[in-house]
Every structure is written in C-alpha cells, then in structure tokens.
Design a protein around this motif. Sequence first.
Motif, PDB file in Angstrom:
ATOM      1  N   VAL A 130     -41.884   2.919 -36.961  1.00  0.00           N
ATOM      2  CA  VAL A 130     -42.208   1.462 -36.499  1.00  0.00           C
ATOM      3  C   VAL A 130     -43.522   1.512 -36.091  1.00  0.00           C
ATOM      4  O   VAL A 130     -44.007   2.127 -35.263  1.00  0.00           O
ATOM      5  CB  VAL A 130     -41.176   1.294 -35.216  1.00  0.00           C
ATOM      6  N   LYS A 131     -44.117   0.448 -36.549  1.00  0.00           N
ATOM      7  CA  LYS A 131     -45.560   0.271 -36.374  1.00  0.00           C
ATOM      8  C   LYS A 131     -45.811  -1.170 -36.127  1.00  0.00           C
ATOM      9  O   LYS A 131     -45.110  -2.293 -36.838  1.00  0.00           O
ATOM     10  CB  LYS A 131     -46.394   0.678 -37.536  1.00  0.00           C
ATOM     11  N   SER A 132     -46.621  -1.318 -35.387  1.00  0.00           N
ATOM     12  CA  SER A 132     -47.163  -2.785 -35.043  1.00  0.00           C
ATOM     13  C   SER A 132     -48.480  -3.023 -34.405  1.00  0.00           C
ATOM     14  O   SER A 132     -48.935  -1.858 -33.973  1.00  0.00           O
ATOM     15  CB  SER A 132     -45.869  -3.580 -33.783  1.00  0.00           C
TER      16      SER A 132
ATOM     17  N   PRO B  49     -36.259   1.585 -42.627  1.00  0.00           N
ATOM     18  CA  PRO B  49     -34.887   1.846 -42.608  1.00  0.00           C
ATOM     19  C   PRO B  49     -34.477   2.897 -41.619  1.00  0.00           C
ATOM     20  O   PRO B  49     -35.263   3.885 -41.492  1.00  0.00           O
ATOM     21  CB  PRO B  49     -34.471   2.206 -44.056  1.00  0.00           C
ATOM     22  N   GLY B  50     -33.407   2.704 -40.731  1.00  0.00           N
ATOM     23  CA  GLY B  50     -33.108   3.706 -39.800  1.00  0.00           C
ATOM     24  C   GLY B  50     -32.576   3.047 -38.668  1.00  0.00           C
ATOM     25  O   GLY B  50     -32.173   1.698 -38.592  1.00  0.00           O
ATOM     26  N   GLU B  51     -32.130   3.772 -37.414  1.00  0.00           N
ATOM     27  CA  GLU B  51     -31.261   3.299 -36.224  1.00  0.00           C
ATOM     28  C   GLU B  51     -32.443   3.574 -35.151  1.00  0.00           C
ATOM     29  O   GLU B  51     -32.737   4.946 -34.970  1.00  0.00           O
ATOM     30  CB  GLU B  51     -30.091   3.828 -36.128  1.00  0.00           C
ATOM     31  N   TYR B  52     -32.889   2.691 -34.359  1.00  0.00           N
ATOM     32  CA  TYR B  52     -33.639   2.933 -33.217  1.00  0.00           C
ATOM     33  C   TYR B  52     -33.184   2.366 -31.843  1.00  0.00           C
ATOM     34  O   TYR B  52     -32.724   1.189 -31.805  1.00  0.00           O
ATOM     35  CB  TYR B  52     -35.072   2.237 -33.632  1.00  0.00           C
ATOM     36  N   THR B  53     -33.631   2.986 -30.786  1.00  0.00           N
ATOM     37  CA  THR B  53     -33.197   2.534 -29.395  1.00  0.00           C
ATOM     38  C   THR B  53     -34.724   2.295 -28.576  1.00  0.00           C
ATOM     39  O   THR B  53     -35.355   3.051 -28.655  1.00  0.00           O
ATOM     40  CB  THR B  53     -32.494   3.734 -28.427  1.00  0.00           C
ATOM     41  N   PHE B  54     -34.672   0.897 -28.329  1.00  0.00           N
ATOM     42  CA  PHE B  54     -35.743   0.471 -27.536  1.00  0.00           C
ATOM     43  C   PHE B  54     -35.421   0.260 -26.027  1.00  0.00           C
ATOM     44  O   PHE B  54     -34.448  -0.138 -25.679  1.00  0.00           O
ATOM     45  CB  PHE B  54     -36.368  -0.818 -28.081  1.00  0.00           C
ATOM     46  N   GLY B  55     -36.563   0.223 -25.085  1.00  0.00           N
ATOM     47  CA  GLY B  55     -36.278   0.085 -23.716  1.00  0.00           C
ATOM     48  C   GLY B  55     -37.348  -1.126 -23.532  1.00  0.00           C
ATOM     49  O   GLY B  55     -38.329  -1.398 -24.144  1.00  0.00           O
TER      50      GLY B  55
ATOM     51  N   LYS C 219     -30.738  -1.470 -36.154  1.00  0.00           N
ATOM     52  CA  LYS C 219     -30.656  -0.976 -37.273  1.00  0.00           C
ATOM     53  C   LYS C 219     -31.258  -1.370 -38.463  1.00  0.00           C
ATOM     54  O   LYS C 219     -30.950  -2.995 -38.584  1.00  0.00           O
ATOM     55  CB  LYS C 219     -29.000  -0.563 -37.748  1.00  0.00           C
ATOM     56  N   ALA C 220     -32.085  -0.835 -39.516  1.00  0.00           N
ATOM     57  CA  ALA C 220     -32.440  -1.548 -40.528  1.00  0.00           C
ATOM     58  C   ALA C 220     -32.084  -0.887 -41.995  1.00  0.00           C
ATOM     59  O   ALA C 220     -32.176   0.197 -42.024  1.00  0.00           O
ATOM     60  CB  ALA C 220     -33.942  -1.604 -40.512  1.00  0.00           C
TER      61      ALA C 220
END
Length: 93
Positions: A12-14, A31-37, A81-82
């Motif tokens: 993930v890049k921004s 693509p993948g699954e990520y958890t953000f706070g 998830k993407a």
Amino acid sequence: MITENQYFDGNVKSLGYETAEGKSTVGVINPGEYTFGTAQQEIMHVVEGELEALLPDATEWISITAGNHFEVPANASFKVKAAVQTAYLCQYR
C-alpha cells in the motif's frame, strides 16, 4: 508539502497532501487483505478498482466499487481486501 507513505511491505503506497479541509492521501492498494487503524475520521473513496471492507462493529464485508466511498470513525480499526490493484482517495477529517 507532499509526503510519501508505504505500508505492509510496500503493498500500500500513497502520497499525502493538505487542503483547506484537511489532510488527504491518494494511493494504490495491491491485491491482499490489510488492517488499518484510524486516529481521525476517514472517508475512503475508491477511484479505480474495488475494495471489500469490514467496518468497525460489522460482521459482514461490504463491496465498494469505483465512484463509491465508506467512512470510518476516529480511533477505530477496519479491514480491506483487494482482488486487483485499487486506487483510492482517503480524506482525514
């Protein structure tokens, strides 16, 4: 000033910037699954592609397609998830 952000081993890049309304980032999620706070309220717009999101206190994933958005309150955690590379705009308010 433009800031560069990388998360999850570069998946993930921004780029971050500020407007009169507050801080925002535009980026791409591999693509993948990520958890953000969250520290602030976040409004996440899907620009291209599609995300599935599991929002705070939810038990079912929702699909967010290009042109749509979802909101997450401050001090919360959410998952995405993407299946394909997905572009987004995230506004911090």
